[in-house]
Write an enzyme that holds these catalytic residues in place. Structure first.
Site, PDB file in Angstrom:
ATOM      1  N   HIS A 172       0.838  -1.203   0.000  1.00  0.00           N
ATOM      2  CA  HIS A 172       0.000   0.000   0.000  1.00  0.00           C
ATOM      3  C   HIS A 172       0.869   1.247   0.000  1.00  0.00           C
ATOM      4  O   HIS A 172       1.949   1.281   0.596  1.00  0.00           O
ATOM      5  CB  HIS A 172      -0.995  -0.003   1.164  1.00  0.00           C
ATOM      6  CG  HIS A 172      -0.394   0.139   2.528  1.00  0.00           C
ATOM      7  ND1 HIS A 172      -0.199   1.365   3.136  1.00  0.00           N
ATOM      8  CD2 HIS A 172       0.021  -0.787   3.427  1.00  0.00           C
ATOM      9  CE1 HIS A 172       0.309   1.177   4.345  1.00  0.00           C
ATOM     10  NE2 HIS A 172       0.459  -0.113   4.546  1.00  0.00           N
ATOM     11  N   ASP A 230      -0.483   4.467   0.675  1.00  0.00           N
ATOM     12  CA  ASP A 230      -0.969   5.503   1.589  1.00  0.00           C
ATOM     13  C   ASP A 230      -0.247   5.406   2.926  1.00  0.00           C
ATOM     14  O   ASP A 230       0.289   4.353   3.291  1.00  0.00           O
ATOM     15  CB  ASP A 230      -2.479   5.380   1.787  1.00  0.00           C
ATOM     16  CG  ASP A 230      -2.884   4.028   2.369  1.00  0.00           C
ATOM     17  OD1 ASP A 230      -2.443   2.992   1.836  1.00  0.00           O
ATOM     18  OD2 ASP A 230      -3.632   4.005   3.370  1.00  0.00           O
ATOM     19  N   ASP A 237       6.366   1.450   6.627  1.00  0.00           N
ATOM     20  CA  ASP A 237       4.935   1.124   6.504  1.00  0.00           C
ATOM     21  C   ASP A 237       4.286   2.036   5.470  1.00  0.00           C
ATOM     22  O   ASP A 237       3.739   3.061   5.832  1.00  0.00           O
ATOM     23  CB  ASP A 237       4.266   1.278   7.871  1.00  0.00           C
ATOM     24  CG  ASP A 237       2.776   0.958   7.855  1.00  0.00           C
ATOM     25  OD1 ASP A 237       2.337   0.222   6.954  1.00  0.00           O
ATOM     26  OD2 ASP A 237       2.056   1.469   8.728  1.00  0.00           O
ATOM     27  N   GLU A 282      -5.057   1.479   2.587  1.00  0.00           N
ATOM     28  CA  GLU A 282      -4.947   0.399   3.578  1.00  0.00           C
ATOM     29  C   GLU A 282      -5.087   0.915   4.999  1.00  0.00           C
ATOM     30  O   GLU A 282      -5.577   0.208   5.879  1.00  0.00           O
ATOM     31  CB  GLU A 282      -3.596  -0.311   3.392  1.00  0.00           C
ATOM     32  CG  GLU A 282      -3.453  -1.618   4.166  1.00  0.00           C
ATOM     33  CD  GLU A 282      -2.870  -1.445   5.554  1.00  0.00           C
ATOM     34  OE1 GLU A 282      -2.826  -2.439   6.304  1.00  0.00           O
ATOM     35  OE2 GLU A 282      -2.455  -0.319   5.916  1.00  0.00           O
ATOM     36  N   GLU A 283      -4.665   2.159   5.227  1.00  0.00           N
ATOM     37  CA  GLU A 283      -4.710   2.711   6.583  1.00  0.00           C
ATOM     38  C   GLU A 283      -6.110   3.153   7.004  1.00  0.00           C
ATOM     39  O   GLU A 283      -6.299   3.622   8.123  1.00  0.00           O
ATOM     40  CB  GLU A 283      -3.743   3.899   6.698  1.00  0.00           C
ATOM     41  CG  GLU A 283      -2.276   3.565   6.460  1.00  0.00           C
ATOM     42  CD  GLU A 283      -1.659   2.712   7.551  1.00  0.00           C
ATOM     43  OE1 GLU A 283      -2.371   2.323   8.485  1.00  0.00           O
ATOM     44  OE2 GLU A 283      -0.454   2.421   7.465  1.00  0.00           O
ATOM     45  N   ASP A 327       4.326  -6.064   5.074  1.00  0.00           N
ATOM     46  CA  ASP A 327       3.735  -4.968   5.850  1.00  0.00           C
ATOM     47  C   ASP A 327       3.566  -5.330   7.326  1.00  0.00           C
ATOM     48  O   ASP A 327       2.604  -4.937   7.956  1.00  0.00           O
ATOM     49  CB  ASP A 327       2.375  -4.607   5.234  1.00  0.00           C
ATOM     50  CG  ASP A 327       1.832  -3.279   5.748  1.00  0.00           C
ATOM     51  OD1 ASP A 327       2.626  -2.454   6.223  1.00  0.00           O
ATOM     52  OD2 ASP A 327       0.610  -3.080   5.685  1.00  0.00           O
ATOM     53  N   HIS A 381       3.699   4.281  12.195  1.00  0.00           N
ATOM     54  CA  HIS A 381       2.765   5.260  12.771  1.00  0.00           C
ATOM     55  C   HIS A 381       3.427   6.145  13.842  1.00  0.00           C
ATOM     56  O   HIS A 381       2.728   6.884  14.518  1.00  0.00           O
ATOM     57  CB  HIS A 381       1.520   4.581  13.368  1.00  0.00           C
ATOM     58  CG  HIS A 381       0.713   3.808  12.373  1.00  0.00           C
ATOM     59  ND1 HIS A 381      -0.590   3.435  12.603  1.00  0.00           N
ATOM     60  CD2 HIS A 381       1.008   3.345  11.140  1.00  0.00           C
ATOM     61  CE1 HIS A 381      -1.050   2.766  11.549  1.00  0.00           C
ATOM     62  NE2 HIS A 381      -0.080   2.701  10.665  1.00  0.00           N
TER      63      HIS A 381
END
Length: 464
Positions: free
Chosen positions: A85, A87, A116, A150-151, A174, A437
């Protein structure tokens, strides 16, 4: 271990670093749709950059209405997939280096998405390039699928899979190494209460509490607006000193703002963070608040949630042998004088159901006036350790690392749960800090190249 693949990746080292820096510079946080850009302009720019890179590397590409895309090579009916992903979650504050700078310091590339999932996406892409350039004969296609949200809601991958056949077997870079043979179930829901009972008795009056950005992040900031006839400064300072939390106070006449600073982390690993919402609520619960629904809620939160992250006191402290304890994270709070909404993210054990979790919470909140509003559920996935996909990935991992660890189960949710015969595989090695994150997210160049080699050999094993 294929020596030719290893050698080709070493030759492409500078290209891999350059492409990683470039993709990190493309801020790709989800925004409202604009003309033919379902996830906003920022994500779209990153998506078109990546498709162009795929073309430049010699792959056939396909854009599925700007919702998702893929790049592939090889021939045959069967498809080996890599699910990535593009995003990222919002960058947050207090970075040492620019979150979209892609700067290199001490052999590490810094930026939102380096681990990530943009760094691993580039690794997978160049892993495919190494196989293509090696000229090995394959009887399957190798395809990288580019997801764009995805987030958040996974609308991108859902749209893709409604229009394209899923790969026969796949992995997503991931999560963690070694191979991940299970992922806990994910629930996201709101705890909502309307405030009817309001009393004015000269006690401390809460006007609003706001904090957090996403349910799948441990919040690093929260603030409360209060009215009080007396200063709260000395109480706050004493509390901070005895509880080792970071709270700041600003007093202007009877108006008071208290700011709570925590540590951001992924909601699947809240023990790596410090929840700014929860620590603020616990402090408020020590004050002489006006009686009524708001103070009752503050007390309820303190008793039923507090700083716990396994849901013990709220009635969902479940665990099982394959996957361990349930994970409970409060991600967002929005409280006014009329109502409160607390957004919670739960990762529950693989042998349980969402019904069991909800029933436990409902029983515990009976007669509290708090209702549960569910808005996301992703069932757990679980493959036995002797599954062929797990065995092949573990073989490659052990050859490269010498680590004889067993496959693992995680609390994180990856694209692997979107289809049959898919699992997460890397990019984080055992013992490495979990930076997804968080501020100062990075990937070391050494590991970027190493995972490229692991992914190349894994794809080769699956496709040969």
């Amino acid at each position: 271990m294929n020596v030719n693949l290893k050698q080709r990746i070493d030759e492409m080292r500078d290209e891999i670093i350059k492409s990683t820096k470039e993709i990190i510079s493309k801020k790709s946080v989800k925004h409202s749709p604009v003309a033919n850009m379902p996830f906003g302009e920022d994500i779209h720019k990153c998506f078109t950059y990546t498709l162009d890179l795929c073309k430049a590397l010699g792959f056939e590409t396909k854009n599925i209405d700007n919702y998702a895309g893929h790049a592939e090579f090889g021939s045959g009916e069967e498809v080996v997939g890599v699910l990535v992903h593009l995003d990222v979650v919002p960058e947050g504050d207090n970075w040492t280096y620019p979150p979209y700078g892609g700067e290199i310091h001490d052999g590490k590339i810094y930026g939102r998405g380096t681990i990530d999932d943009k760094g691993p996406a580039i690794a997978a892409l160049y892993a495919m390039k190494a196989i293509k350039d090696s000229g090995v004969k394959l009887n399957k296609k190798i395809r990288i699928i580019l997801g764009l949200d995805e987030e958040s809601s996974w609308e991108s991958l859902k749209y893709y899979l409604a229009r394209e056949k899923a790969p026969d077997v796949a992995f997503t870079p991931d999560a963690d190494f070694p191979a991940i043979h299970g992922e806990k179930g994910i629930l996201a829901f709101d705890l909502v209460k309307t405030f009817a009972d309001k009393v004015s008795d000269e006690g401390i009056r809460i006007l609003s509490i706001k904090g957090g950005n996403r349910s799948n992040m441990v919040p690093d900031y929260c603030e409360v607006q209060l009215m009080s006839n007396n200063s709260l400064k000395s109480k706050l300072e004493a509390y901070v000193k005895s509880n080792d939390v970071k709270l700041e106070i600003l007093e202007v006449d009877d108006r008071i703002t208290i700011k709570s600073y925590g540590v951001s982390a992924h909601s699947s690993m809240p023990e790596h963070g410090q929840n700014a919402i929860s620590q603020l609520i616990l402090f408020l619960n020590t004050l002489d608040l006006e009686p009524g629904d708001i103070s009752d809620f503050i007390k309820l939160y303190s008793e039923k949630i507090g700083m716990e992250y396994h849901g013990e006191s709220i009635g969902c402290g479940f665990n099982d042998k394959p996957s361990g304890k349930l994970i409970f994270n409060v991600g967002i709070i929005d409280l006014s004088e009329d109502r409160v909404k607390v957004t919670v993210n739960i990762r529950y054990p693989v042998t349980l159901t969402d019904e069991v979790v909800y029933k436990g919470i409902e029983n515990n909140l009976k007669n509290s006036g708090v209702t549960i509003v569910s808005h996301e559920h992703s069932a757990p996935i679980y493959l036995p350790k002797d599954h062929e996909l797990i065995q092949k990935l573990m073989k490659v991992y052990r050859e490269f690392t010498g680590d004889d660890s067993e496959p693992i189960v995680i609390g994180g949710g990856t694209y692997a749960r979107a289809m049959e015969n898919a699992v997460a595989f890397g990019p984080l090695f055992p013992g490495q800090p979990e930076l997804a994150h968080q501020k100062d997210e990075y990937i070391s160049i050494e590991n970027l190249i190493k995972i490229t080699k692991i992914y190349a050999n894994a794809l080769y094993e699956l496709a040969k």
